[in-house]
Design an enzyme around this catalytic site. Structure first.
Site, mmCIF file in Angstrom:
data_model
loop_
_atom_site.group_PDB
_atom_site.id
_atom_site.type_symbol
_atom_site.label_atom_id
_atom_site.label_comp_id
_atom_site.label_asym_id
_atom_site.label_seq_id
_atom_site.Cartn_x
_atom_site.Cartn_y
_atom_site.Cartn_z
ATOM 1 C CB CYS A 167 -0.891 -0.023 1.238
ATOM 2 S SG CYS A 167 -2.049 1.356 1.298
ATOM 3 C CG HIS B 244 -3.766 5.755 0.145
ATOM 4 N ND1 HIS B 244 -4.570 5.804 1.265
ATOM 5 C CD2 HIS B 244 -2.790 4.864 0.439
ATOM 6 C CE1 HIS B 244 -4.104 4.980 2.188
ATOM 7 N NE2 HIS B 244 -3.027 4.395 1.714
ATOM 8 C CG PHE C 210 -7.460 9.141 -1.396
ATOM 9 C CD1 PHE C 210 -6.746 10.036 -2.185
ATOM 10 C CD2 PHE C 210 -6.934 8.813 -0.157
ATOM 11 C CE1 PHE C 210 -5.532 10.576 -1.766
ATOM 12 C CE2 PHE C 210 -5.722 9.343 0.281
ATOM 13 C CZ PHE C 210 -5.023 10.232 -0.532
ATOM 14 C CG ASN D 147 -6.865 4.149 4.357
ATOM 15 O OD1 ASN D 147 -6.873 3.220 3.538
ATOM 16 N ND2 ASN D 147 -5.928 4.279 5.279
ATOM 17 C CG HIS E 170 2.280 3.906 3.224
ATOM 18 N ND1 HIS E 170 1.806 5.065 2.646
ATOM 19 C CD2 HIS E 170 1.235 3.049 3.260
ATOM 20 C CE1 HIS E 170 0.522 4.923 2.376
ATOM 21 N NE2 HIS E 170 0.145 3.707 2.751
ATOM 22 C CG ASN E 171 1.292 -0.972 4.850
ATOM 23 O OD1 ASN E 171 1.683 -0.127 5.639
ATOM 24 N ND2 ASN E 171 0.025 -1.330 4.779
ATOM 25 C CG HIS F 126 1.142 5.953 6.671
ATOM 26 N ND1 HIS F 126 0.763 6.233 7.960
ATOM 27 C CD2 HIS F 126 0.148 5.183 6.143
ATOM 28 C CE1 HIS F 126 -0.416 5.662 8.199
ATOM 29 N NE2 HIS F 126 -0.806 5.024 7.128
#
Length: 473
Positions: A86, A230, A199, A197, A321-322, A391
């Site tokens: 992600c 995202h 988008f 979350n 960021h994961n 993040h």
């Protein structure tokens, strides 16, 4: 004072480094430190930290950086997260915000994006001619040429170069464990947002004066319209987590490993089960970067419909960021996990992509829906935190609590509904996305203040929302 934004919290199992201003630090739930204490019980860990957007997750907090030496390290699916890969992507357009002043035009743009970008959770993507096995093994290099629009003008091309990584190499034998239904579902989802979350947002930027030279070197200008995306690895990444969990549990039981949290999974890096997970994780990272690229492709097509053939969307940057992977720090090899944390390298760092060697690469930090987002660049002080920053804004309320405590009128007011400044959203009813209202999140400006105050990164531009496309449940 820089020291006001850095805390070393001594816990029974070790030290967690916390990067947050005093007010934010006081607001942290005790569970954040309970989770840190559990995480610090994983053997041979050399470093752990929290960014200011930290909040409770499954097994590990979102906002965690955890580091091991490669030679005796561990890998933890819990410190990667289920939505592997992600991350964020920003594209620069050739539009100025004044060209989107008319709220009716913003509505038209959002409606047109929906034609090309499926937003229903179970909707099929528009890319059935793409071979999924090429995507999960080759990343962006597995795409047919027609989906790399700038591939025909190599000197101007940014699709393959302005990304954190365009391809993750893996042992393809690991893919054999996935049943056909996972392949089918993941293929259907290529080029889709997902809900929650995730988008796609249309924004206008304000350049930070102290970094104007950097912004202009990147191609940014005041008032420029940008597109921020995202999203992650959809069903493919979720399946990696699901199918590897039982193997991890077996390894832990056989080796007498564990903590007070049964959802915290980990295994020695050199164990076959860990290597299977790492290879499948890399396949999900490939999927995620391609998924964001294809979302961009869809939005570009919509933009051409609305603004004509001269509409442009140039890649600024794409990052994750994961994830977990190997990095060099001062000549040593480390296995670095980031769950809800962004790598932000300064100018001159050798891991910067070539186009950003002289400036440092863009670090893309979304706010909550209706608030500003930020484009940052790493500072030299980030070395102390393995160049990790926040993040996003980070939740302060669960989805259920947000629906219970926040009214539709409060949400509508924050989105400036009914005014010329309305942030247009594709959802017919704000009620369907109430759990994503700005009131569910921390103040992103406080988060950014902490990152800057701690000397981890600097602001290059502030991005103000004009319109948002959200996935439906």
């Amino acid at each position: 004072m820089k020291e006001n934004y850095i805390q070393q919290v001594q816990l029974p199992s070790g030290v967690v480094h916390v990067y947050a201003g005093p007010e934010l630090f006081k607001s942290f739930d005790y569970q954040v430190f309970q989770m840190a204490n559990n995480n610090l019980q994983i053997p041979n860990q050399v470093y752990m930290s929290y960014t200011p957007d930290v909040h409770v997750g499954v097994g590990t907090c979102i906002g965690t950086t955890a580091v091991w030496n490669t030679h005796d390290g561990y890998v933890s699916p819990s410190i990667v997260g289920s939505d592997i890969g992600c991350g964020m992507r920003v594209h620069m357009t050739n539009l100025h915000k004044d060209e989107l002043k008319d709220v009716k035009l913003r509505r038209k743009l959002v409606k047109t994006i929906e034609k090309y970008l499926p937003v229903e959770d179970h909707a099929r993507g528009h890319f059935s001619d793409i071979r999924l096995e090429n995507i999960v093994t080759k990343g962006l290099h597995g795409l047919p040429k027609k989906y790399i629009p700038d591939g025909y003008t190599p000197r101007k091309a940014t699709s393959l170069t302005h990304v954190e990584s365009s391809k993750f190499t893996l042992d393809e034998n690991a893919l054999n464990r996935f049943p056909s239904d996972v392949w089918h579902r993941s293929h259907r989802q290529l080029g889709t947002l997902g809900n929650g979350n995730h988008f796609a947002e249309i924004q206008s930027i304000e350049i930070a004066e102290e970094n104007r030279e950097v912004a202009e070197a990147w191609g940014l200008f005041d008032g420029q319209v940008v597109v921020m995306i995202h999203s992650g690895s959809r069903a493919w990444g979720g399946s990696v987590s699901q199918y590897c969990s039982s193997d991890m549990l077996k390894v832990m039981r056989m080796n007498g490993l564990g903590t007070a949290d049964p959802k915290l999974l980990f295994a020695p890096l050199d164990h076959p089960a860990a290597q299977t997970y790492v290879n499948l994780m890399y396949s999900a990272l490939n999927y995620a970067v391609v998924n964001r690229h294809l979302i961009t492709y869809a939005i570009r097509e919509a933009g051409k419909d609305v603004f004509g053939s001269k509409f442009e969307m140039t890649t600024l940057y794409d990052l994750m960021h994961n994830y977990a992977w190997e990095e060099k720090h001062e000549g040593e090899s480390y296995f670095v996990h980031r769950k809800g944390a962004t790598r932000s390298l300064p100018a001159g760092h050798p891991d910067n992509p070539q186009p950003y060697q002289n400036t440092g690469h863009p670090a893309l930090i979304p706010g909550s829906m209706g608030t500003a987002s930020y484009i940052m660049v790493g500072a030299q002080g980030g070395k102390a935190n393995f160049h990790s920053i926040c993040h996003g804004a980070g939740r302060i309320r669960s989805r259920s609590a947000t629906k219970r405590l926040i009214t539709l009128n409060e949400f509508a007011s924050s989105m400036r509904v009914g005014t010329d400044e309305e942030i247009v959203v594709n959802q017919r009813s704000l009620e369907s996305i109430l759990d994503e209202s700005p009131q569910a999140y921390k103040d992103v400006d406080q988060i950014i203040e902490s990152v800057v105050g701690a000397g981890l990164a600097e602001v290059v531009a502030k991005c103000k929302p004009l319109a948002a496309v959200k996935g439906a449940k």
